[in-house]
Design an enzyme around this catalytic site. Structure first.
Site, PDB file in Angstrom:
ATOM      1  N   GLY A   1       0.829  -1.217   0.000  1.00  0.00           N
ATOM      2  CA  GLY A   1       0.000   0.000   0.000  1.00  0.00           C
ATOM      3  C   GLY A   1       0.854   1.255   0.000  1.00  0.00           C
ATOM      4  O   GLY A   1       0.536   2.221   0.693  1.00  0.00           O
TER       5      GLY A   1
ATOM      6  N   TYR B   1     -14.021  -2.651   9.834  1.00  0.00           N
ATOM      7  CA  TYR B   1     -12.662  -2.090   9.840  1.00  0.00           C
ATOM      8  C   TYR B   1     -12.003  -2.286  11.210  1.00  0.00           C
ATOM      9  O   TYR B   1     -10.852  -2.738  11.302  1.00  0.00           O
ATOM     10  CB  TYR B   1     -12.716  -0.603   9.469  1.00  0.00           C
TER      11      TYR B   1
HETATM   12  N1  LIG Z   1      -5.366   7.436   7.712  1.00  0.00           N
HETATM   13  C1  LIG Z   1      -5.594   7.194   8.987  1.00  0.00           C
HETATM   14  O1  LIG Z   1      -6.092   8.084   9.727  1.00  0.00           O
HETATM   15  C2  LIG Z   1      -5.219   5.867   9.603  1.00  0.00           C
HETATM   16  C3  LIG Z   1      -5.443   5.695  10.981  1.00  0.00           C
HETATM   17  C4  LIG Z   1      -5.122   4.481  11.568  1.00  0.00           C
HETATM   18  C5  LIG Z   1      -4.561   3.471  10.810  1.00  0.00           C
HETATM   19  N2  LIG Z   1      -4.360   3.656   9.474  1.00  0.00           N
HETATM   20  C6  LIG Z   1      -3.783   2.516   8.733  1.00  0.00           C
HETATM   21  O2  LIG Z   1      -2.691   2.955   7.954  1.00  0.00           O
HETATM   22  C7  LIG Z   1      -2.568   2.117   6.793  1.00  0.00           C
HETATM   23  C8  LIG Z   1      -2.400   2.964   5.545  1.00  0.00           C
HETATM   24  O3  LIG Z   1      -3.565   3.763   5.390  1.00  0.00           O
HETATM   25  P1  LIG Z   1      -3.551   5.183   4.638  1.00  0.00           P
HETATM   26  O4  LIG Z   1      -4.220   6.133   5.553  1.00  0.00           O
HETATM   27  O5  LIG Z   1      -2.202   5.512   4.110  1.00  0.00           O
HETATM   28  O6  LIG Z   1      -4.588   4.852   3.463  1.00  0.00           O
HETATM   29  P2  LIG Z   1      -4.604   5.238   1.896  1.00  0.00           P
HETATM   30  O7  LIG Z   1      -3.990   6.575   1.674  1.00  0.00           O
HETATM   31  O8  LIG Z   1      -5.999   4.986   1.445  1.00  0.00           O
HETATM   32  O9  LIG Z   1      -3.618   4.142   1.269  1.00  0.00           O
HETATM   33  C9  LIG Z   1      -3.961   2.800   1.310  1.00  0.00           C
HETATM   34  C10 LIG Z   1      -2.996   2.028   0.435  1.00  0.00           C
HETATM   35  O10 LIG Z   1      -3.424   0.636   0.446  1.00  0.00           O
HETATM   36  C11 LIG Z   1      -3.543   0.199  -0.893  1.00  0.00           C
HETATM   37  N3  LIG Z   1      -4.565  -0.831  -1.048  1.00  0.00           N
HETATM   38  C12 LIG Z   1      -5.898  -0.726  -0.885  1.00  0.00           C
HETATM   39  N4  LIG Z   1      -6.521  -1.869  -1.220  1.00  0.00           N
HETATM   40  C13 LIG Z   1      -5.541  -2.723  -1.590  1.00  0.00           C
HETATM   41  C14 LIG Z   1      -5.538  -4.053  -2.074  1.00  0.00           C
HETATM   42  N5  LIG Z   1      -6.677  -4.741  -2.256  1.00  0.00           N
HETATM   43  N6  LIG Z   1      -4.357  -4.633  -2.378  1.00  0.00           N
HETATM   44  C15 LIG Z   1      -3.187  -3.949  -2.225  1.00  0.00           C
HETATM   45  N7  LIG Z   1      -3.136  -2.686  -1.791  1.00  0.00           N
HETATM   46  C16 LIG Z   1      -4.295  -2.067  -1.485  1.00  0.00           C
HETATM   47  C17 LIG Z   1      -3.933   1.456  -1.678  1.00  0.00           C
HETATM   48  O11 LIG Z   1      -3.685   1.269  -3.064  1.00  0.00           O
HETATM   49  P3  LIG Z   1      -4.643   2.081  -4.139  1.00  0.00           P
HETATM   50  O12 LIG Z   1      -4.553   3.503  -3.759  1.00  0.00           O
HETATM   51  O13 LIG Z   1      -4.050   1.763  -5.475  1.00  0.00           O
HETATM   52  O14 LIG Z   1      -6.018   1.522  -3.936  1.00  0.00           O
HETATM   53  C18 LIG Z   1      -3.021   2.483  -1.016  1.00  0.00           C
HETATM   54  O15 LIG Z   1      -1.723   2.422  -1.567  1.00  0.00           O
HETATM   55  C19 LIG Z   1      -3.819   1.231   6.770  1.00  0.00           C
HETATM   56  O16 LIG Z   1      -3.482  -0.058   7.256  1.00  0.00           O
HETATM   57  C20 LIG Z   1      -4.766   1.912   7.746  1.00  0.00           C
HETATM   58  O17 LIG Z   1      -5.653   1.018   8.365  1.00  0.00           O
HETATM   59  C21 LIG Z   1      -4.667   4.831   8.852  1.00  0.00           C
END
Ligand SMILES: NC(=O)c1ccc[n+]([C@@H]2O[C@H](COP(=O)([O-])OP(=O)(O)OC[C@H]3O[C@@H](n4cnc5c(N)ncnc54)[C@H](OP(=O)(O)O)[C@@H]3O)[C@@H](O)[C@H]2O)c1
Length: 305
Positions: free
Chosen positions: A6, A161
């Site tokens: 990701g 989630y």
């Molecule tokens: N943002 C927050 O506030 C927050 C808080 C707590 C925890 N987190 C955790 O942090 C991590 C990263 O989240 P983020 O905020 O950076 O989210 P994000 O900006 O939406 O990025 C998510 C990444 O995961 C990839 N992804 C989604 N579906 C996938 C699949 N089926 N196979 C492979 N890759 C996939 C996406 O690729 P595409 O873009 O190509 O779909 C993207 O590169 C996650 O585990 C999330 O639960 C985030």
């Protein structure tokens, strides 16, 4: 040699770039070939000496996960030092993976479980391999539904989630136990980034016409961390030499929403060994037993978690 799932955007992209800047050879894993190539190219433009490659893999598709692990093993020459299981989805409407599993469970947990298992030979060829799995402070609201997390009878998008983020911590505990009973040098660690300005959650809400909810989420995320700062707990989990298996890092500020990376506490449910065992067995069965049950490596035997 490091793989960050990701990492085409958000926190994963920031973490991958930090690692590349520190001299790691980084593999970006994401579901879109064009986004992966564009991210790798952009990183090479910013960091002239960066060694970056991209591998396409939809973590919801277990056949692609196996193929991606084979491709990664070839790219890293059979030796992988670090795997960061970061990719995630949130707030999706009820969707199933091609194999019929609930999508948060399939992407956030099962795909990473299978990827880690298929990459074990490469990880165990490194002297001190590490697997960092990204959870969330919202795991506190998760439940251990190990009986049917892959196909719930009743579906609510946010609890799905929360449950998957609890599963990330149960997996780290299981992997720690799996490695320790075999006396393997692999360290499994968890981290959470706080509340971060990314598109996580809001993309799905917009697509579903839930604009008010999406805007509220974006407003909250934008008030706290940038992806760059939010990557620090992941990077500490990935690189702190004193880390031991099973530790958990997150931001040290109020409610763990932002701040410098510190050790954080996990919910008591994340330490429930019966849940760890049930989830491990279920994940093994659903993903085709990527973790060898007994003597995968000469002279070493161990129990499953
Ligand atoms: N943002 C927050 O506030 C927050 C808080 C707590 C925890 N987190 C955790 O942090 C991590 C990263 O989240 P983020 O905020 O950076 O989210 P994000 O900006 O939406 O990025 C998510 C990444 O995961 C990839 N992804 C989604 N579906 C996938 C699949 N089926 N196979 C492979 N890759 C996939 C996406 O690729 P595409 O873009 O190509 O779909 C993207 O590169 C996650 O585990 C999330 O639960 C985030």
């Amino acid at each position: 040699m490091a793989v960050v799932t990701g990492s085409s955007r958000g926190i994963g992209a920031a973490a991958a770039e930090h690692l590349a800047r520190r001299g790691a050879h980084v593999i970006i894993l994401c579901p879109s070939s064009s986004l992966g190539t564009a991210s790798a190219d952009a990183m090479r433009r910013r960091l002239v000496r960066a060694q970056v490659e991209s591998v396409v893999c939809d973590l919801a598709r277990l056949d692609q996960v196996r193929g991606a692990a084979e491709r990664i093993t070839r790219l890293v020459g059979g030796r992988l030092d670090l795997l960061v299981n970061n990719a995630g989805v949130a707030a999706l409407p009820h969707t199933r993976s091609p194999a019929g599993f609930e999508m948060h469970f399939a992407v956030n947990h099962l795909g990473h479980f299978a990827l880690t298992g298929h990459l074990l030979p490469a990880l165990l060829s490194a002297p001190r391999p590490r697997v960092v799995t990204v959870s969330s402070v919202l795991h506190w609201l998760g439940r251990c539904r190990a009986a049917r997390p892959h196909a719930p009878r009743r579906y609510y998008r946010w609890p799905a989630y929360f449950d998957s983020k609890l599963a990330n911590l149960l997996f780290t505990r299981g992997l720690t136990r799996w490695a320790q009973t075999r006396e393997l040098p692999l360290r499994a660690v968890s981290a959470h980034p706080g509340l971060v300005d990314t598109t996580l959650g809001s993309r799905a809400l917009h697509a579903d016409g839930r604009r008010c909810e999406a805007r509220l989420l974006e407003w909250m995320q934008a008030r706290w961390h940038s992806p760059d700062q939010a990557a620090w707990p992941l990077l500490r989990a990935a690189s702190d030499p004193h880390v031991t298996g099973g530790e958990f890092f997150g931001p040290g500020g109020r409610w763990e929403w932002s701040g410098s990376p510190v050790h954080v506490r996990a919910a008591r449910r994340a330490h429930d060994d019966r849940c760890v065992a049930r989830l491990w067995q279920l994940s093994q069965r659903l993903s085709g037993h990527p973790f060898p049950a007994s003597s995968g490596w000469p002279g070493r035997r161990g129990e499953d978690p």
